[in-house]
Write a protein that holds these residues in place. Structure first.
Motif, PDB file in Angstrom:
ATOM      1  N   LEU A  64       0.824  -1.200   0.000  1.00  0.00           N
ATOM      2  CA  LEU A  64       0.000   0.000   0.000  1.00  0.00           C
ATOM      3  C   LEU A  64       0.864   1.258   0.000  1.00  0.00           C
ATOM      4  N   LYS A  65       1.942   1.251   0.792  1.00  0.00           N
ATOM      5  CA  LYS A  65       2.839   2.413   0.816  1.00  0.00           C
ATOM      6  C   LYS A  65       3.387   2.690  -0.581  1.00  0.00           C
ATOM      7  N   ALA A  66       3.851   1.634  -1.240  1.00  0.00           N
ATOM      8  CA  ALA A  66       4.424   1.804  -2.580  1.00  0.00           C
ATOM      9  C   ALA A  66       3.334   2.069  -3.620  1.00  0.00           C
ATOM     10  N   ALA A  67       2.189   1.419  -3.478  1.00  0.00           N
ATOM     11  CA  ALA A  67       1.089   1.583  -4.438  1.00  0.00           C
ATOM     12  C   ALA A  67       0.567   3.009  -4.439  1.00  0.00           C
ATOM     13  N   LYS A  68       0.444   3.602  -3.273  1.00  0.00           N
ATOM     14  CA  LYS A  68      -0.031   4.990  -3.177  1.00  0.00           C
ATOM     15  C   LYS A  68       0.924   5.954  -3.877  1.00  0.00           C
ATOM     16  N   ARG A  69       2.172   5.536  -4.004  1.00  0.00           N
ATOM     17  CA  ARG A  69       3.183   6.369  -4.653  1.00  0.00           C
ATOM     18  C   ARG A  69       3.345   6.005  -6.130  1.00  0.00           C
ATOM     19  N   GLY A  70       2.434   5.147  -6.629  1.00  0.00           N
ATOM     20  CA  GLY A  70       2.391   4.865  -8.060  1.00  0.00           C
ATOM     21  C   GLY A  70       3.199   3.683  -8.542  1.00  0.00           C
ATOM     22  N   HIS A  71       3.655   2.820  -7.653  1.00  0.00           N
ATOM     23  CA  HIS A  71       4.458   1.659  -8.058  1.00  0.00           C
ATOM     24  C   HIS A  71       3.527   0.612  -8.674  1.00  0.00           C
ATOM     25  N   PRO A  72       3.639   0.343  -9.990  1.00  0.00           N
ATOM     26  CA  PRO A  72       2.669  -0.538 -10.649  1.00  0.00           C
ATOM     27  C   PRO A  72       2.668  -1.985 -10.162  1.00  0.00           C
ATOM     28  N   ARG A  73       3.824  -2.536  -9.849  1.00  0.00           N
ATOM     29  CA  ARG A  73       3.842  -3.927  -9.362  1.00  0.00           C
ATOM     30  C   ARG A  73       3.243  -4.013  -7.963  1.00  0.00           C
ATOM     31  N   ALA A  74       3.480  -2.993  -7.148  1.00  0.00           N
ATOM     32  CA  ALA A  74       2.855  -2.966  -5.816  1.00  0.00           C
ATOM     33  C   ALA A  74       1.345  -2.833  -5.952  1.00  0.00           C
ATOM     34  N   GLN A  75       0.893  -2.003  -6.887  1.00  0.00           N
ATOM     35  CA  GLN A  75      -0.542  -1.844  -7.115  1.00  0.00           C
ATOM     36  C   GLN A  75      -1.165  -3.178  -7.529  1.00  0.00           C
ATOM     37  N   ASN A  76      -0.531  -3.867  -8.462  1.00  0.00           N
ATOM     38  CA  ASN A  76      -1.049  -5.154  -8.909  1.00  0.00           C
ATOM     39  C   ASN A  76      -1.047  -6.171  -7.774  1.00  0.00           C
ATOM     40  N   ASN A  77       0.043  -6.264  -7.045  1.00  0.00           N
ATOM     41  CA  ASN A  77       0.145  -7.257  -5.971  1.00  0.00           C
ATOM     42  C   ASN A  77      -0.828  -6.966  -4.836  1.00  0.00           C
ATOM     43  N   LEU A  78      -1.061  -5.690  -4.568  1.00  0.00           N
ATOM     44  CA  LEU A  78      -2.064  -5.324  -3.569  1.00  0.00           C
ATOM     45  C   LEU A  78      -3.441  -5.771  -4.060  1.00  0.00           C
ATOM     46  N   GLY A  79      -3.691  -5.592  -5.343  1.00  0.00           N
ATOM     47  CA  GLY A  79      -4.934  -6.079  -5.927  1.00  0.00           C
ATOM     48  C   GLY A  79      -5.100  -7.575  -5.752  1.00  0.00           C
ATOM     49  N   VAL A  80      -4.025  -8.321  -5.920  1.00  0.00           N
ATOM     50  CA  VAL A  80      -4.080  -9.777  -5.735  1.00  0.00           C
ATOM     51  C   VAL A  80      -4.451 -10.124  -4.300  1.00  0.00           C
ATOM     52  N   LEU A  81      -3.878  -9.410  -3.337  1.00  0.00           N
ATOM     53  CA  LEU A  81      -4.209  -9.668  -1.939  1.00  0.00           C
ATOM     54  C   LEU A  81      -5.689  -9.410  -1.672  1.00  0.00           C
ATOM     55  N   TYR A  82      -6.221  -8.332  -2.234  1.00  0.00           N
ATOM     56  CA  TYR A  82      -7.659  -8.053  -2.075  1.00  0.00           C
ATOM     57  C   TYR A  82      -8.502  -9.087  -2.810  1.00  0.00           C
ATOM     58  N   HIS A  83      -8.049  -9.504  -3.966  1.00  0.00           N
ATOM     59  CA  HIS A  83      -8.792 -10.501  -4.741  1.00  0.00           C
ATOM     60  C   HIS A  83      -8.910 -11.808  -3.968  1.00  0.00           C
ATOM     61  N   ASP A  84      -7.811 -12.215  -3.357  1.00  0.00           N
ATOM     62  CA  ASP A  84      -7.769 -13.504  -2.657  1.00  0.00           C
ATOM     63  C   ASP A  84      -8.142 -13.412  -1.182  1.00  0.00           C
ATOM     64  N   GLY A  85      -8.180 -12.194  -0.643  1.00  0.00           N
ATOM     65  CA  GLY A  85      -8.483 -12.026   0.780  1.00  0.00           C
ATOM     66  C   GLY A  85      -7.326 -12.432   1.672  1.00  0.00           C
ATOM     67  N   ASN A  86      -6.110 -12.204   1.214  1.00  0.00           N
ATOM     68  CA  ASN A  86      -4.917 -12.518   2.009  1.00  0.00           C
ATOM     69  C   ASN A  86      -4.391 -11.252   2.677  1.00  0.00           C
ATOM     70  N   GLY A  87      -4.468 -11.202   4.009  1.00  0.00           N
ATOM     71  CA  GLY A  87      -3.959 -10.071   4.770  1.00  0.00           C
ATOM     72  C   GLY A  87      -4.909  -8.889   4.817  1.00  0.00           C
ATOM     73  N   VAL A  88      -5.941  -8.928   4.012  1.00  0.00           N
ATOM     74  CA  VAL A  88      -6.963  -7.889   3.951  1.00  0.00           C
ATOM     75  C   VAL A  88      -8.300  -8.583   3.747  1.00  0.00           C
ATOM     76  N   LYS A  89      -9.380  -7.852   3.983  1.00  0.00           N
ATOM     77  CA  LYS A  89     -10.691  -8.421   3.732  1.00  0.00           C
ATOM     78  C   LYS A  89     -10.899  -8.540   2.215  1.00  0.00           C
ATOM     79  N   GLN A  90     -11.327  -9.707   1.769  1.00  0.00           N
ATOM     80  CA  GLN A  90     -11.534  -9.909   0.334  1.00  0.00           C
ATOM     81  C   GLN A  90     -12.507  -8.876  -0.215  1.00  0.00           C
ATOM     82  N   ASN A  91     -12.109  -8.257  -1.320  1.00  0.00           N
ATOM     83  CA  ASN A  91     -12.930  -7.225  -1.920  1.00  0.00           C
ATOM     84  C   ASN A  91     -12.566  -7.128  -3.403  1.00  0.00           C
TER      85      ASN A  91
END
Length: 154
Positions: A64-91
């Motif tokens: 999230l820290k890197a994604a907020k600063r525009g890091h595309p791989r961090a944005q994608n990987n954060l999306g994967v965590l939300y998709h799978d519900g790993n470490g965050v509530k699935q959304n």
């Protein structure tokens, strides 16, 4: 003889673990000083359990820290965590939003993940046309998952 061999192997394993720990600490220091690539890397290390115990919640925090600063791989990987519900509530909606941010920067994996969402109706209506479009865009970025899924959809 077996004991000496076992101790030698154990020694090598401990030195490798120690090397990972040093690498983690060096990357962590850069991440704490605002290095966006290091923030992504720390997220990846927690995500994979590389040099640290796997911890999806911590991975999400660093991504999230890197994604907020525009890091595309961090944005994608954060999306994967939300998709799978790993470490965050699935959304799926939040996953899609992060995938879109990464895709805007031509991240091939994000295109593949968007295709998957539309192919399988995760938080959206199934739309094979959109799925194909995203898979094609991912394939153009040399994303192997997109290429594979493109074949499956056809």
């Amino acid at each position: 003889m077996r004991r000496a061999f076992f101790l030698a192997i154990l020694s090598v394993m401990l030195s490798v673990y120690s090397a990972f720990g040093e690498d983690f600490n060096a990357v962590l220091q850069r991440a704490n000083h605002g290095d966006v690539d290091a923030q992504y890397q720390i997220g990846l290390m927690y995500d994979d359990g590389d040099g640290v115990a796997q911890d999806y919640r911590k991975a999400a925090e660093w991504y999230l820290k890197a994604a907020k600063r525009g890091h595309p791989r961090a944005q994608n990987n954060l999306g994967v965590l939300y998709h799978d519900g790993n470490g965050v509530k699935q959304n799926y909606k939040t996953a899609r939003e992060w995938y879109l941010k990464a895709a805007e920067q031509y991240n091939g994996a994000a295109f593949g993940n968007l295709g998957w969402i539309y192919q399988h109706g995760h938080g959206v209506n199934v739309n094979y046309s959109k799925a194909l479009d995203y898979y094609r865009k991912g394939a153009e970025q040399d994303n192997s998952r997109s290429m594979n899924q493109l074949g499956w959809v056809y």
